[in-house]
Design an enzyme around this catalytic site. Structure first.
Site, PDB file in Angstrom:
ATOM      1  N   SER A 148       0.847  -1.187   0.000  1.00  0.00           N
ATOM      2  CA  SER A 148       0.000   0.000   0.000  1.00  0.00           C
ATOM      3  C   SER A 148       0.881   1.235   0.000  1.00  0.00           C
ATOM      4  O   SER A 148       2.039   1.192   0.456  1.00  0.00           O
ATOM      5  CB  SER A 148      -0.891  -0.005   1.247  1.00  0.00           C
ATOM      6  OG  SER A 148      -1.514   1.246   1.437  1.00  0.00           O
ATOM      7  N   TYR A 161      -2.591  -0.925  10.977  1.00  0.00           N
ATOM      8  CA  TYR A 161      -2.452  -1.317   9.572  1.00  0.00           C
ATOM      9  C   TYR A 161      -1.183  -0.713   8.970  1.00  0.00           C
ATOM     10  O   TYR A 161      -0.413  -1.416   8.288  1.00  0.00           O
ATOM     11  CB  TYR A 161      -3.679  -0.863   8.801  1.00  0.00           C
ATOM     12  CG  TYR A 161      -3.632  -1.121   7.316  1.00  0.00           C
ATOM     13  CD1 TYR A 161      -3.987  -2.359   6.800  1.00  0.00           C
ATOM     14  CD2 TYR A 161      -3.247  -0.117   6.418  1.00  0.00           C
ATOM     15  CE1 TYR A 161      -3.965  -2.600   5.435  1.00  0.00           C
ATOM     16  CE2 TYR A 161      -3.211  -0.348   5.059  1.00  0.00           C
ATOM     17  CZ  TYR A 161      -3.576  -1.588   4.571  1.00  0.00           C
ATOM     18  OH  TYR A 161      -3.540  -1.812   3.217  1.00  0.00           O
TER      19      TYR A 161
END
Length: 342
Positions: A148, A161
């Protein structure tokens, strides 16, 4: 990919996709499906896995759904053995499973933070270890880590996360050096994604006053799936960046990280919440799947179809760099020729 395709109807490649019951994993499995490909689907949700397997079969591929908690190494190891026994040697392993909590750090309990880390970081470690156990003896195979933009630029309200995604980058870089030292033909590459329209925003644990949303611009999961499959086809590149926002975010963090800190402190809370009231009955999947037995299948797409881009010019150019450079070079040469004629 590693295994060559044949036209005799026989399976020529075996691909494992984790987190395959929904979102990016679901879209990737569906796009991989074909008569020459067997796709092993690893996830916790029985309903989502069953629907994903049906989609792979409908596209002419062979599917093997395996209920697996990626935070449990014994389950991951058993899944790898079953794939090899029932489908054949593993050619590609795509690590994609994750979980998260939308909340300020001090509102996340230590047990919740640990659970996110075990699924999102250790799940990749365990998946990579099992993949290598199968690939290293054959000296061939490809591991794709789905990352990501938040692996390089953290944002508020997603500390667990973001920490896990940063850890995946560090782990993968170390492993890549070791494989190179060993002159291994097993390849490891990473695909960093932008905000994607997946069901995660409907089922992740959230303590925000309003429903969570991806930070615009938002892309459909098929954009991510095309990049992941391209990375599996061409794994010699260290990383793939998908979408202009990913590219700009990573580059900006290298140049002006302090400026981004101030910007995200001012805008990051509002940008990650919709204007709707929170549904008190919404499912959460941190401890148990939201698409388990008797529960609905959530599919690949989330609730933001009307705001999501089905294509990314940057991602296409990234996958076709040689063509883009050739066209750009030809254009520059024609421009120079025209100026000289004038």
């Amino acid at each position: 990919m590693n295994a060559a395709a044949g036209n005799d109807g026989m399976v020529r490649r075996v691909v494992v996709v984790t987190g395959a019951s929904g979102g990016v994993g679901r879209a990737t499995a569906r796009m991989l499906a074909g008569p020459d490909t067997a796709v092993a689907l690893l996830a916790r949700g029985a309903s989502g896995l069953r629907a994903a397997a049906d989609e792979v079969a409908a596209a002419g591929g062979r599917a093997l759904p395996i209920e697996t908690d990626m935070a449990d190494f014994a389950q991951v190891e058993a899944a790898g053995r079953r794939v090899a026994d029932e489908l054949g040697p593993i050619d590609v392993w795509i690590n994609n499973a994750f979980s998260s909590v939308f909340a300020p750090f001090q509102d996340i309990s230590p047990a919740e933070f640990r659970r996110v880390t075990e699924v999102t970081y250790l799940g990749y470690v365990y998946g990579t270890r099992v993949a290598l156990d199968h690939m290293a003896p054959r000296d061939r195979g490809t591991i794709v880590q789905v990352g990501s933009a938040l692996a390089y630029r953290s944002i508020p309200l997603q500390s667990a996360y973001c920490g896990a995604k940063h850890a995946i980058v560090g782990f993968t870089e170390s492993l890549r050096c070791e494989l190179r030292h060993d002159r291994s033909n097993v390849r490891v590459t990473t695909v960093h994604l932008p905000a994607v329209n997946t069901p995660q925003f409907d089922w992740l644990l959230s303590r925000l006053p309003r429903p969570a949303q991806p930070v615009p611009p938002i892309y459909q999961p098929e954009v991510a799936a095309r990049a992941i499959i391209a990375a599996a086809d061409r794994p010699n590149r260290r990383e793939y960046w998908v979408g202009a926002p990913t590219m700009l975010t990573i580059l900006a963090n290298r140049l002006v990280p302090g400026l981004l800190d101030r910007y995200l402190a001012r805008t990051g809370y509002q940008a990650q919440q919709t204007d709707r009231p929170t549904d008190p009955h919404r499912p959460t999947n941190l401890w148990r799947p939201a698409d388990g037995p008797g529960q609905p299948d959530h599919g690949a797409h989330g609730a933001f179809d009307d705001r999501s881009h089905p294509h990314s010019s940057q991602a296409w150019l990234s996958r076709h760099r040689r063509l883009a450079l050739a066209v750009g070079g030809a254009g520059a040469a024609l421009g120079a020729y025209a100026l000289r004629r004038r």
